[in-house]
Write a protein that holds these residues in place. Structure first.
Motif, PDB file in Angstrom:
ATOM      1  N   TYR A  96      82.218  54.018   6.652  1.00 26.01           N
ATOM      2  CA  TYR A  96      80.997  53.363   6.148  1.00 26.01           C
ATOM      3  C   TYR A  96      80.528  54.021   4.855  1.00 26.01           C
ATOM      4  CZ  TYR A  96      76.069  52.049   5.861  1.00 26.01           C
ATOM      5  OH  TYR A  96      74.850  51.594   5.429  1.00 26.01           O
ATOM      6  N   PRO A  97      80.148  53.240   3.863  1.00 29.90           N
ATOM      7  CA  PRO A  97      80.263  51.778   3.801  1.00 29.90           C
ATOM      8  C   PRO A  97      81.574  51.355   3.124  1.00 29.90           C
ATOM      9  CG  PRO A  97      78.926  52.550   1.994  1.00 29.90           C
ATOM     10  CD  PRO A  97      79.354  53.780   2.749  1.00 29.90           C
ATOM     11  N   VAL A 119      75.986  47.296   0.420  1.00 34.10           N
ATOM     12  CA  VAL A 119      74.864  47.426   1.354  1.00 34.10           C
ATOM     13  C   VAL A 119      73.632  46.794   0.712  1.00 34.10           C
ATOM     14  CG1 VAL A 119      73.390  49.030   2.634  1.00 34.10           C
ATOM     15  CG2 VAL A 119      75.827  49.556   2.287  1.00 34.10           C
ATOM     16  N   PHE A 155      74.695  49.495  -3.614  1.00 39.11           N
ATOM     17  CA  PHE A 155      73.488  49.335  -2.790  1.00 39.11           C
ATOM     18  C   PHE A 155      72.594  48.376  -3.573  1.00 39.11           C
ATOM     19  CE2 PHE A 155      75.210  52.685  -0.415  1.00 39.11           C
ATOM     20  CZ  PHE A 155      74.511  52.808   0.782  1.00 39.11           C
ATOM     21  N   TYR A 198      74.631  47.362   7.123  1.00 33.61           N
ATOM     22  CA  TYR A 198      74.810  46.737   5.810  1.00 33.61           C
ATOM     23  C   TYR A 198      73.596  45.929   5.359  1.00 33.61           C
ATOM     24  CZ  TYR A 198      79.580  48.333   5.896  1.00 33.61           C
ATOM     25  OH  TYR A 198      80.694  49.148   5.918  1.00 33.61           O
TER      26      TYR A 198
END
Length: 331
Positions: free
Chosen positions: A35-36, A40, A71, A96
């Motif tokens: 992850y990730p 996200v 992100f 997410y």
């Protein structure tokens, strides 16, 4: 030709079960380590340009640098910050889709007659992000330069004063309601969809004043477009040490703090939450983020998921009393 039937010996059977059990245990860990592996989404339940949006974008940039995936900030304002929170509460609990929560989300359970999500039941706390005082800012032409003069002015006007907020139920709303009740003055609430449009109208003279975060207000104060009267914390702010607190200006016991925090949908794997929390610790303790937030009146405020969960419970309890005392309610 007779088919051959294979039977597991007790030893092979035990080994098979053990392997399955180990895989089941290791799977979430491997998931967290991976992850990730895709972008996200950070849902901000306010418009762009406000204090929560500013904090979210700064944190998102740092997380992206550290974790190697985008992100992406997704602004979803509306319904007193409930629209964005509800959307995340209904999202897949996979890490997410996250939401940047604020003091408003601790206020809303008592303020709204009905909510389609529960702050304490539908989210997994990740960490607090920031905390800081609000500042009372006014249009420079308003004939009041401190809290005592503001109270006297409000009492002298038949219609009282009006104040803007970032929306119904926000800390910028309830902190003003608490002030009105303690000072015994009348002020009319003018809600906006975020701090940025509210500040624009205070600077333009359409609204008298606002209780806002220092992060979004102080640049306008420094530019001479707003004047600051007091901060709402128990102690003076290092960003503006000459500004008195509301409490020392005559309203003993008055205090209102704004904060931001990160939440994931309940059911998000604990290892994913722990990974996010660990990365946030590094982000919030980095010198550039600390300096950036401190300069705007916010302090970086990392804590563990458990500590943040306890903090959320205490905030819900605190603001429920304020909402009840103020008589504020939204159907």
């Amino acid at each position: 030709m007779k088919a051959t039937t294979h039977h597991l010996t007790p030893r092979r059977h035990w080994m098979g079960l053990a392997c399955a059990a180990l895989c089941a245990v290791a799977s979430p860990v491997a998931w967290a380590q991976d992850y990730p592996h895709k972008p996200v989404k950070l849902v901000v339940p306010y418009p762009p340009g406000g204090p929560t949006d500013i904090v979210a974008r700064a944190v998102a940039q740092k997380l992206q640098e550290r974790m190697g995936q985008p992100f992406v900030v997704d602004n979803r304002p509306g319904a007193g910050a409930n629209t964005g929170a509800e959307a995340v509460a209904r999202s897949a609990p996979d890490g997410y889709t996250l939401v940047v929560a604020t003091t408003a989300h601790a206020i809303n359970p008592a303020l709204f007659a009905k909510l389609n999500y529960s702050l304490l039941k539908d989210f997994a706390p990740v960490s607090q992000l920031t905390s800081g005082p609000l500042v009372i800012v006014a249009n420079p032409a308003l004939p009041a330069n401190n809290v005592a003069e503001l109270i006297a002015l409000a009492k002298s006007r038949n219609g009282g004063l009006n104040y803007g907020s970032s929306g119904n139920g926000q800390s910028t709303h309830l902190s003003a309601e608490l002030f009105s009740a303690m000072a015994g003055v009348k002020m009319t609430h003018v809600p906006y969809k975020g701090s940025a449009p509210a500040l624009t109208d205070v600077m333009g003279g359409q609204v008298d004043l606002m209780f806002d975060t220092m992060l979004s207000s102080m640049p306008h104060v420094k530019a001479g477009k707003l004047k600051a009267l007091a901060v709402t914390s128990a102690q003076r702010s290092s960003v503006a040490p000459d500004l008195p607190t509301v409490a020392e200006s005559g309203l003993t016991g008055y205090e209102a703090i704004a904060w931001n925090g990160l939440l994931a949908p309940v059911g998000t794997p604990k290892d994913v939450v722990a990974r996010l929390n660990s990365e946030l610790k590094a982000v919030l303790e980095s010198p550039d983020i600390r300096q950036r937030f401190d300069a705007q009146g916010f302090a970086s405020s990392w804590n563990t998921p458990a500590a943040y969960g306890s903090f959320l419970q205490s905030e819900v309890d605190k603001w429920a009393k304020v909402v009840k005392a103020s008589g504020a309610k939204i159907d």
